[in-house]
Enzyme design. Structure first.
Site, PDB file in Angstrom:
ATOM      1  N   LYS A   1      37.014   5.298 -20.741  1.00  0.00           N
ATOM      2  CA  LYS A   1      37.720   6.274 -19.897  1.00  0.00           C
ATOM      3  C   LYS A   1      38.526   7.183 -20.808  1.00  0.00           C
ATOM      4  CE  LYS A   1      38.031   7.104 -15.455  1.00  0.00           C
ATOM      5  NZ  LYS A   1      37.010   6.801 -14.435  1.00  0.00           N
TER       6      LYS A   1
HETATM    7  P1  NAD Z   1      39.792  14.625  -7.371  1.00  0.00           P
HETATM    8  O1  NAD Z   1      40.828  15.086  -8.308  1.00  0.00           O
HETATM    9  O2  NAD Z   1      38.591  15.488  -7.110  1.00  0.00           O
HETATM   10  O3  NAD Z   1      40.438  14.258  -5.942  1.00  0.00           O
HETATM   11  C1  NAD Z   1      41.549  13.444  -5.785  1.00  0.00           C
HETATM   12  C2  NAD Z   1      42.061  13.663  -4.363  1.00  0.00           C
HETATM   13  O4  NAD Z   1      43.102  12.730  -4.072  1.00  0.00           O
HETATM   14  C3  NAD Z   1      42.649  15.062  -4.152  1.00  0.00           C
HETATM   15  O5  NAD Z   1      42.230  15.537  -2.877  1.00  0.00           O
HETATM   16  C4  NAD Z   1      44.158  14.793  -4.122  1.00  0.00           C
HETATM   17  O6  NAD Z   1      44.850  15.778  -3.395  1.00  0.00           O
HETATM   18  C5  NAD Z   1      44.164  13.445  -3.449  1.00  0.00           C
HETATM   19  N1  NAD Z   1      45.404  12.663  -3.591  1.00  0.00           N
HETATM   20  C6  NAD Z   1      46.117  12.382  -4.700  1.00  0.00           C
HETATM   21  N2  NAD Z   1      47.185  11.623  -4.382  1.00  0.00           N
HETATM   22  C7  NAD Z   1      47.130  11.413  -3.029  1.00  0.00           C
HETATM   23  C8  NAD Z   1      47.944  10.712  -2.094  1.00  0.00           C
HETATM   24  N3  NAD Z   1      49.030  10.044  -2.494  1.00  0.00           N
HETATM   25  N4  NAD Z   1      47.572  10.692  -0.800  1.00  0.00           N
HETATM   26  C9  NAD Z   1      46.469  11.357  -0.387  1.00  0.00           C
HETATM   27  N5  NAD Z   1      45.668  12.032  -1.225  1.00  0.00           N
HETATM   28  C10 NAD Z   1      45.995  12.070  -2.522  1.00  0.00           C
HETATM   29  O7  NAD Z   1      39.323  13.188  -7.911  1.00  0.00           O
HETATM   30  P2  NAD Z   1      37.987  12.400  -7.560  1.00  0.00           P
HETATM   31  O8  NAD Z   1      37.013  12.630  -8.652  1.00  0.00           O
HETATM   32  O9  NAD Z   1      37.619  12.620  -6.143  1.00  0.00           O
HETATM   33  O10 NAD Z   1      38.507  10.891  -7.748  1.00  0.00           O
HETATM   34  C11 NAD Z   1      39.174  10.173  -6.723  1.00  0.00           C
HETATM   35  C12 NAD Z   1      39.111   8.697  -7.052  1.00  0.00           C
HETATM   36  O11 NAD Z   1      37.738   8.291  -7.163  1.00  0.00           O
HETATM   37  C13 NAD Z   1      39.755   8.279  -8.371  1.00  0.00           C
HETATM   38  O12 NAD Z   1      40.283   6.983  -8.241  1.00  0.00           O
HETATM   39  C14 NAD Z   1      38.578   8.257  -9.342  1.00  0.00           C
HETATM   40  O13 NAD Z   1      38.814   7.451 -10.471  1.00  0.00           O
HETATM   41  C15 NAD Z   1      37.523   7.672  -8.429  1.00  0.00           C
HETATM   42  N6  NAD Z   1      36.142   7.909  -8.839  1.00  0.00           N
HETATM   43  C16 NAD Z   1      35.676   9.164  -9.051  1.00  0.00           C
HETATM   44  C17 NAD Z   1      34.345   9.358  -9.409  1.00  0.00           C
HETATM   45  C18 NAD Z   1      33.756  10.734  -9.586  1.00  0.00           C
HETATM   46  O14 NAD Z   1      32.524  10.820  -9.749  1.00  0.00           O
HETATM   47  N7  NAD Z   1      34.511  11.799  -9.524  1.00  0.00           N
HETATM   48  C19 NAD Z   1      33.517   8.255  -9.605  1.00  0.00           C
HETATM   49  C20 NAD Z   1      34.017   6.962  -9.363  1.00  0.00           C
HETATM   50  C21 NAD Z   1      35.332   6.817  -8.979  1.00  0.00           C
END
Ligand code: NAD
Length: 425
Positions: free
Chosen positions: A118
């Site tokens: 990561k």
């Molecule tokens: P992103 O930055 O695109 O989206 C994150 C979202 O969470 C945003 O809409 C933000 O406003 C919201 N957020 C943050 N704090 C919040 C809160 N307290 N309450 C409500 N909403 C809140 O990120 P992402 O890529 O969608 O990742 C989200 C999660 O999924 C993370 O834990 C990441 O590690 C995990 N993840 C992502 C991927 C990927 O392919 N992008 C793959 C596996 C896991």
């Protein structure tokens, strides 16, 4: 014996330290179940490589800012390290280490030949212009250059990063190599060798896992989604497309609720235009944290770690939680949920669709070939459903939660790889 790893911030229980404690607790449980010896347990608890870098960024007004960046390779015993890159103001070495460890178990669980990694930069991307973000990304990449490469460590998007970030990384690395190296990152734009189906892959995997766990028709099943970013917005869309009724979603700007079901496509367009879900006319406003406690069938946490803790777990009414985010549920909350009979499809299974299609993208890049979206979708579905079946049957056979079973499989495969390879020298 429990596994002790020194914290980088011993005096403070930061969100990152909480995440690392959760990851170590889960490893500890799996290692005890598998009967691993203390030496191997400590090997698995400690990252093989951790790099902290200081990244200077020239701001538009001429100022120079310096931000902290990290890249952690937790394990490489089953293949190159693989894992996302996060831009978030509170990210630290502990958080990145926890996320790298979860990547290791996830790749092993779904049977793809990667270790876990990561990256993170402690910055708020919303506070930077596009040009500042580009300079920051390129400088961070040049600082971690010795660690990454298509055979060594392959970054991908995570919180606060996207296809554009991956394109800049690919370009920076390629300029240094002297030729185009598409396989150094995944989640790239398709014009640069990105895979069809990668953009929605994590969300598609969440949908596949949710429907498999439901075990009944999705028609009318009510869903709440925390986080409306790359994972949450498309997870809401795909669940809605499958017939579920998405009644609430939240993001950093707020939360919205419509008992009759949200028009997710319209809400996505609104959020893309205004920067968030707050103020969406066709729904009622809701307190952000209240979303987690709504009386719905399925809750999808898809924001950050530590959303469901011992403070609110007893008030979570959803009978099924499908973890789009990494580490949204603490071990204390897990115990409360298990006692209440709530099923939790754990992060390392539920959100594995992203790394599965990243793997497919990397395979296509290494072969200089591309597959149709249909082929990608079939492979994604097969790997997700295969892993889901493995986890469910082990959980039933040994009386474990789905999280415990997923960790026993993932940790067990990595431990086996260590044992077969032996220790050098
Ligand atoms: P992103 O930055 O695109 O989206 C994150 C979202 O969470 C945003 O809409 C933000 O406003 C919201 N957020 C943050 N704090 C919040 C809160 N307290 N309450 C409500 N909403 C809140 O990120 P992402 O890529 O969608 O990742 C989200 C999660 O999924 C993370 O834990 C990441 O590690 C995990 N993840 C992502 C991927 C990927 O392919 N992008 C793959 C596996 C896991």
């Amino acid at each position: 014996m429990s596994i002790m790893v020194p914290s980088t911030t011993p005096a403070l229980i930061t969100p990152g330290r909480q995440a690392l404690d959760s990851a170590l607790h889960q490893l500890d449980q799996a290692a005890a179940h598998l009967g691993l010896d203390d030496g191997l347990r400590t090997m698995l608890a400690t990252p093989r490589r951790s790099l902290t870098v200081s990244v200077p960024v020239r701001r538009e007004d001429g100022r120079l800012d310096v931000v902290q960046g990290f890249r952690v390779q937790h394990n490489v015993s089953r293949g190159p390290a693989k894992g996302g890159l996060r831009f978030h103001p509170t990210t630290d070495l502990d958080e990145v280490t926890a996320l790298a460890m979860w990547m290791t178990w996830k790749c092993a669980l779904v049977g793809i030949p990667y270790g876990g990694a990561k990256g993170g930069v402690a910055v708020d991307p919303a506070g930077l212009t596009t040009r500042e973000l580009e300079r920051l990304t390129r400088r961070y990449v040049s600082e971690i250059m010795p660690l990454i490469g298509p055979e060594k460590d392959i970054p991908a998007p995570d919180v606060g990063t996207d296809e554009q970030t991956m394109a800049w990384i690919m370009d920076t690395y390629s300029v240094s190599a002297g030729y185009s190296v598409p396989g150094v990152v995944t989640g790239k734009p398709t014009t640069l060798g990105g895979s069809l189906g990668r953009t929605g892959a994590t969300s598609r995997g969440v949908q596949i896992a949710a429907l498999a766990a439901l075990g009944r028709s999705p028609e009318g099943v009510t869903v709440a989604v925390q986080g409306f970013g790359k994972v949450g917005a498309l997870a809401a869309q795909y669940l809605s497309d499958a017939g579920c009724k998405v009644v609430a979603v939240s993001d950093v700007t707020g939360a919205v609720h419509a008992a009759g079901g949200l028009d997710v496509a319209r809400l996505r367009a609104y959020a893309a235009e205004t920067g968030g879900v707050r103020g969406f006319h066709h729904a009622d406003a809701l307190d952000r944290d209240d979303l987690l406690e709504l009386d719905v069938d399925v809750l999808v946490p898809a924001a950050m770690e530590g959303a469901i803790t011992e403070a609110n777990a007893a008030r979570v009414r959803a009978r099924l939680i499908v973890e789009g985010a990494n580490g949204p549920t603490t071990p204390e909350a897990d115990e409360i949920l298990a006692a209440a009979g709530t099923t939790v499809v754990p992060d390392i299974l539920a959100n594995a669709g992203g790394v599965i299609v990243s793997y497919l993208e990397w395979v296509q890049n290494m072969q200089a070939y591309s597959w149709s979206s249909g082929e990608v979708e079939i492979k994604l579905r097969d790997l997700m459903l295969g892993a889901f079946a493995d986890v469910r049957s082990l959980a039933a056979e040994r009386g474990l939660t789905l999280r415990q079973a997923a960790h026993v499989i993932g940790v067990g495969r990595v431990a086996e790889a260590h044992q077969m390879r032996g220790l050098y020298p």
